[in-house]
Design an enzyme around this catalytic site. Structure first.
Site, PDB file in Angstrom:
ATOM      1  N   LYS A   1     -12.689  43.038 -48.649  1.00  0.00           N
ATOM      2  CA  LYS A   1     -13.461  43.264 -47.418  1.00  0.00           C
ATOM      3  C   LYS A   1     -13.031  44.529 -46.663  1.00  0.00           C
ATOM      4  O   LYS A   1     -13.755  45.022 -45.810  1.00  0.00           O
ATOM      5  CB  LYS A   1     -13.411  42.039 -46.503  1.00  0.00           C
ATOM      6  CG  LYS A   1     -12.067  41.730 -45.896  1.00  0.00           C
ATOM      7  CD  LYS A   1     -12.150  40.542 -44.961  1.00  0.00           C
ATOM      8  CE  LYS A   1     -12.322  41.005 -43.536  1.00  0.00           C
ATOM      9  NZ  LYS A   1     -12.876  40.010 -42.660  1.00  0.00           N
TER      10      LYS A   1
ATOM     11  N   SER B   1     -18.795  34.580 -42.346  1.00  0.00           N
ATOM     12  CA  SER B   1     -17.472  35.069 -42.736  1.00  0.00           C
ATOM     13  C   SER B   1     -17.550  35.906 -44.003  1.00  0.00           C
ATOM     14  O   SER B   1     -18.008  35.420 -45.045  1.00  0.00           O
ATOM     15  CB  SER B   1     -16.549  33.865 -42.976  1.00  0.00           C
ATOM     16  OG  SER B   1     -15.454  34.237 -43.766  1.00  0.00           O
TER      17      SER B   1
ATOM     18  N   ARG C   1     -27.143  46.577 -22.420  1.00  0.00           N
ATOM     19  CA  ARG C   1     -27.482  46.919 -23.799  1.00  0.00           C
ATOM     20  C   ARG C   1     -28.938  47.306 -24.020  1.00  0.00           C
ATOM     21  O   ARG C   1     -29.273  47.772 -25.112  1.00  0.00           O
ATOM     22  CB  ARG C   1     -27.102  45.767 -24.731  1.00  0.00           C
ATOM     23  CG  ARG C   1     -25.621  45.368 -24.678  1.00  0.00           C
ATOM     24  CD  ARG C   1     -24.698  46.531 -24.949  1.00  0.00           C
ATOM     25  NE  ARG C   1     -23.317  46.072 -25.133  1.00  0.00           N
ATOM     26  CZ  ARG C   1     -22.334  46.826 -25.592  1.00  0.00           C
ATOM     27  NH1 ARG C   1     -22.551  48.102 -25.856  1.00  0.00           N
ATOM     28  NH2 ARG C   1     -21.106  46.337 -25.739  1.00  0.00           N
TER      29      ARG C   1
ATOM     30  N   ARG D   1     -17.421  38.896 -23.559  1.00  0.00           N
ATOM     31  CA  ARG D   1     -16.475  37.779 -23.594  1.00  0.00           C
ATOM     32  C   ARG D   1     -17.083  36.472 -23.141  1.00  0.00           C
ATOM     33  O   ARG D   1     -16.610  35.415 -23.522  1.00  0.00           O
ATOM     34  CB  ARG D   1     -15.246  38.141 -22.740  1.00  0.00           C
ATOM     35  CG  ARG D   1     -14.425  39.258 -23.359  1.00  0.00           C
ATOM     36  CD  ARG D   1     -13.548  39.957 -22.354  1.00  0.00           C
ATOM     37  NE  ARG D   1     -14.344  40.843 -21.495  1.00  0.00           N
ATOM     38  CZ  ARG D   1     -13.829  41.662 -20.592  1.00  0.00           C
ATOM     39  NH1 ARG D   1     -12.529  41.682 -20.411  1.00  0.00           N
ATOM     40  NH2 ARG D   1     -14.611  42.431 -19.862  1.00  0.00           N
TER      41      ARG D   1
ATOM     42  N   ALA E   1     -27.295  32.233 -18.888  1.00  0.00           N
ATOM     43  CA  ALA E   1     -28.251  33.187 -18.314  1.00  0.00           C
ATOM     44  C   ALA E   1     -27.550  34.313 -17.557  1.00  0.00           C
ATOM     45  O   ALA E   1     -27.988  35.466 -17.593  1.00  0.00           O
ATOM     46  CB  ALA E   1     -29.235  32.467 -17.399  1.00  0.00           C
TER      47      ALA E   1
HETATM   48  C1  LIG Z   1     -23.129  52.323 -23.121  1.00  0.00           C
HETATM   49  C2  LIG Z   1     -21.851  51.608 -23.454  1.00  0.00           C
HETATM   50  C3  LIG Z   1     -20.794  52.296 -24.011  1.00  0.00           C
HETATM   51  C4  LIG Z   1     -19.583  51.628 -24.292  1.00  0.00           C
HETATM   52  N1  LIG Z   1     -18.561  52.335 -24.842  1.00  0.00           N
HETATM   53  C5  LIG Z   1     -17.377  51.721 -25.084  1.00  0.00           C
HETATM   54  C6  LIG Z   1     -16.267  52.448 -25.620  1.00  0.00           C
HETATM   55  O1  LIG Z   1     -16.348  53.626 -25.893  1.00  0.00           O
HETATM   56  N2  LIG Z   1     -15.108  51.780 -25.838  1.00  0.00           N
HETATM   57  C7  LIG Z   1     -14.971  50.446 -25.530  1.00  0.00           C
HETATM   58  O2  LIG Z   1     -13.881  49.897 -25.724  1.00  0.00           O
HETATM   59  N3  LIG Z   1     -16.006  49.739 -25.043  1.00  0.00           N
HETATM   60  C8  LIG Z   1     -17.196  50.329 -24.819  1.00  0.00           C
HETATM   61  N4  LIG Z   1     -18.239  49.604 -24.301  1.00  0.00           N
HETATM   62  C9  LIG Z   1     -18.093  48.143 -24.126  1.00  0.00           C
HETATM   63  C10 LIG Z   1     -17.837  47.765 -22.647  1.00  0.00           C
HETATM   64  O3  LIG Z   1     -16.650  48.333 -22.176  1.00  0.00           O
HETATM   65  C11 LIG Z   1     -17.757  46.223 -22.500  1.00  0.00           C
HETATM   66  O4  LIG Z   1     -16.645  45.731 -23.235  1.00  0.00           O
HETATM   67  C12 LIG Z   1     -18.986  45.520 -23.002  1.00  0.00           C
HETATM   68  O5  LIG Z   1     -20.164  46.171 -22.588  1.00  0.00           O
HETATM   69  C13 LIG Z   1     -19.006  44.080 -22.500  1.00  0.00           C
HETATM   70  O6  LIG Z   1     -19.356  44.095 -21.124  1.00  0.00           O
HETATM   71  P1  LIG Z   1     -18.712  43.104 -20.071  1.00  0.00           P
HETATM   72  O7  LIG Z   1     -17.228  43.243 -20.010  1.00  0.00           O
HETATM   73  O8  LIG Z   1     -19.465  43.327 -18.778  1.00  0.00           O
HETATM   74  O9  LIG Z   1     -19.137  41.674 -20.680  1.00  0.00           O
HETATM   75  P2  LIG Z   1     -18.346  40.287 -20.656  1.00  0.00           P
HETATM   76  O10 LIG Z   1     -17.080  40.406 -21.388  1.00  0.00           O
HETATM   77  O11 LIG Z   1     -19.331  39.249 -21.152  1.00  0.00           O
HETATM   78  O12 LIG Z   1     -17.998  40.044 -19.154  1.00  0.00           O
HETATM   79  C14 LIG Z   1     -19.053  39.740 -18.226  1.00  0.00           C
HETATM   80  C15 LIG Z   1     -18.553  40.039 -16.809  1.00  0.00           C
HETATM   81  O13 LIG Z   1     -17.473  39.167 -16.491  1.00  0.00           O
HETATM   82  C16 LIG Z   1     -16.530  39.867 -15.698  1.00  0.00           C
HETATM   83  N5  LIG Z   1     -15.255  39.911 -16.433  1.00  0.00           N
HETATM   84  C17 LIG Z   1     -15.055  39.576 -17.739  1.00  0.00           C
HETATM   85  N6  LIG Z   1     -13.771  39.714 -18.056  1.00  0.00           N
HETATM   86  C18 LIG Z   1     -13.133  40.152 -16.944  1.00  0.00           C
HETATM   87  C19 LIG Z   1     -11.803  40.501 -16.657  1.00  0.00           C
HETATM   88  N7  LIG Z   1     -10.833  40.438 -17.559  1.00  0.00           N
HETATM   89  N8  LIG Z   1     -11.518  40.914 -15.426  1.00  0.00           N
HETATM   90  C20 LIG Z   1     -12.465  40.975 -14.464  1.00  0.00           C
HETATM   91  N9  LIG Z   1     -13.772  40.691 -14.678  1.00  0.00           N
HETATM   92  C21 LIG Z   1     -14.087  40.278 -15.896  1.00  0.00           C
HETATM   93  C22 LIG Z   1     -17.090  41.251 -15.437  1.00  0.00           C
HETATM   94  O14 LIG Z   1     -17.833  41.218 -14.261  1.00  0.00           O
HETATM   95  C23 LIG Z   1     -18.021  41.454 -16.611  1.00  0.00           C
HETATM   96  O15 LIG Z   1     -19.063  42.385 -16.362  1.00  0.00           O
HETATM   97  C24 LIG Z   1     -19.451  50.237 -24.013  1.00  0.00           C
HETATM   98  C25 LIG Z   1     -20.533  49.550 -23.462  1.00  0.00           C
HETATM   99  C26 LIG Z   1     -21.711  50.203 -23.179  1.00  0.00           C
HETATM  100  C27 LIG Z   1     -22.871  49.417 -22.597  1.00  0.00           C
END
Ligand SMILES: Cc1cc2nc3c(=O)[nH]c(=O)nc-3n(C[C@H](O)[C@H](O)[C@H](O)COP(=O)(O)OP(=O)(O)OC[C@H]3O[C@@H](n4cnc5c(N)ncnc54)[C@H](O)[C@@H]3O)c2cc1C
Length: 206
Positions: free
Chosen positions: A143, A84, A170, A76, A160
C-alpha cells in the site's frame, strides 16, 4: 463520485430539542413550516447552533480519491468508516495490465483529473502497484506505493452543524476541485425539506 444518503434525522427531532429550551411544544407542527422557521431562526440566525447537532446524516460516498479522503478526514466532527486498503488491495491482483492512455479502464480504480500527462502518470503508478501485488509482498507493505488518485469509499455520519461548516469551507472556490464537487454533491443528496438549513453555506459566485 456517487453519493447515497442512507439515513437522516427527521426535522421534528431538532425542533423538539429547540422547543425544550422554552417548553414551547404546543407551538410545534411536527416538522412543518412553523418548526422549519424555528430551526432557521434559532439554529442559523441566532447562532444557537448546538440545536442543529440533533440532526444527523449518514452518507455512503463512493469513488473519491484518497487525496480527497485525506481532506475529508480533517473534519474532526464527523464519523467516517473507510474502505481499508490493507484488506482490499487484493482486488487488483486479478486485473490485466493497465495501459497508458486507457483512461476508461483505469477509471475503475482511479479518479482522473482530465490532464493527460497527470492521468497517465497515475495509470503508471497503478500498473506498478498491480505488478507489486503479483509478488508475495504483503498488502501492508504494498500500500505504500498507492497513487493518491486511487479510488476509495466511506460511510460518513455528520451532524447538521458540522455539515454546515463542511459545505461552507469546501464548496468555496478556494477548496480543491474534487472536495468542492463532494460538498456540492452532499448538499444535492440532502432531503429537499432540509436544504434550507444549508443553502446559505453554499459558495456563490460574485
Ligand atoms: C481552502 C482550504 C485550504 C486548506 N489548506 C490546508 C493546508 O494547507 N494544510 C492543512 O493542514 N490543512 C489545510 N486545510 C484544512 C483546514 O485547516 C481544516 O483542518 C479543515 O478544513 C477542517 O475544518 P475544521 O477544523 O473547521 O473542521 P472540524 O474539525 O470538523 O471542526 C469544526 C469546528 O469545531 C471547532 N473545533 C474543532 N476542533 C477544535 C479545536 N481543537 N479547538 C478549537 N475549536 C475546534 C472549530 O470551530 C471548527 O471550525 C485547508 C482547508 C481549506 C478549506
Amino acid at each position: 463520485m456517487q453519493i447515497t444518503l442512507l439515513h437522516h434525522t427527521p426535522l421534528f427531532v431538532c425542533s423538539h430539542a429547540t422547543r425544550t429550551c422554552w417548553q414551547s411544544f404546543d407551538k410545534g407542527d411536527c416538522g412543518g413550516e412553523k418548526d422549519k422557521e424555528l430551526i432557521d431562526r434559532v439554529g442559523n440566525k441566532f447562532k444557537h447552533s448546538s440545536t442543529l447537532e440533533h440532526l444527523n446524516y449518514t452518507f455512503y460516498i463512493q469513488g473519491i480519491s484518497r487525496a480527497c479522503l485525506q481532506e475529508v478526514a480533517r473534519h474532526r466532527h464527523t464519523s467516517p468508516s473507510v474502505k481499508s486498503t490493507r484488506y482490499t488491495l487484493k482486488e487488483l491482483r486479478n486485473e490485466d495490465e493497465f495501459k497508458i492512455g486507457d483512461f476508461e479502464n483505469a477509471s475503475r480504480y482511479l479518479v482522473l483529473c482530465g490532464n493527460e500527462e497527470v492521468d497517465n502518470a497515475s495509470i503508471k503508478a497503478l500498473e506498478n502497484l498491480r505488478l507489486i501485488l503479483q509478488k508475495s509482498i504483503s498488502l501492508d507493505i504494498a500500500k505504500y506505493c498507492l497513487p493518491e488518485s486511487y479510488k476509495t469509499e466511506l460511510t460518513l455520519s455528520i451532524n447538521a452543524r458540522s455539515l454546515q461548516n463542511f459545505i461552507t469551507l469546501r464548496s468555496s472556490k478556494s477548496a480543491l476541485w474534487e472536495i468542492r464537487n463532494l460538498a456540492n454533491a452532499l448538499f444535492k443528496a440532502l432531503p429537499e425539506d432540509h436544504k434550507f438549513i444549508f443553502e446559505h453555506c453554499l459558495y456563490k459566485e460574485g
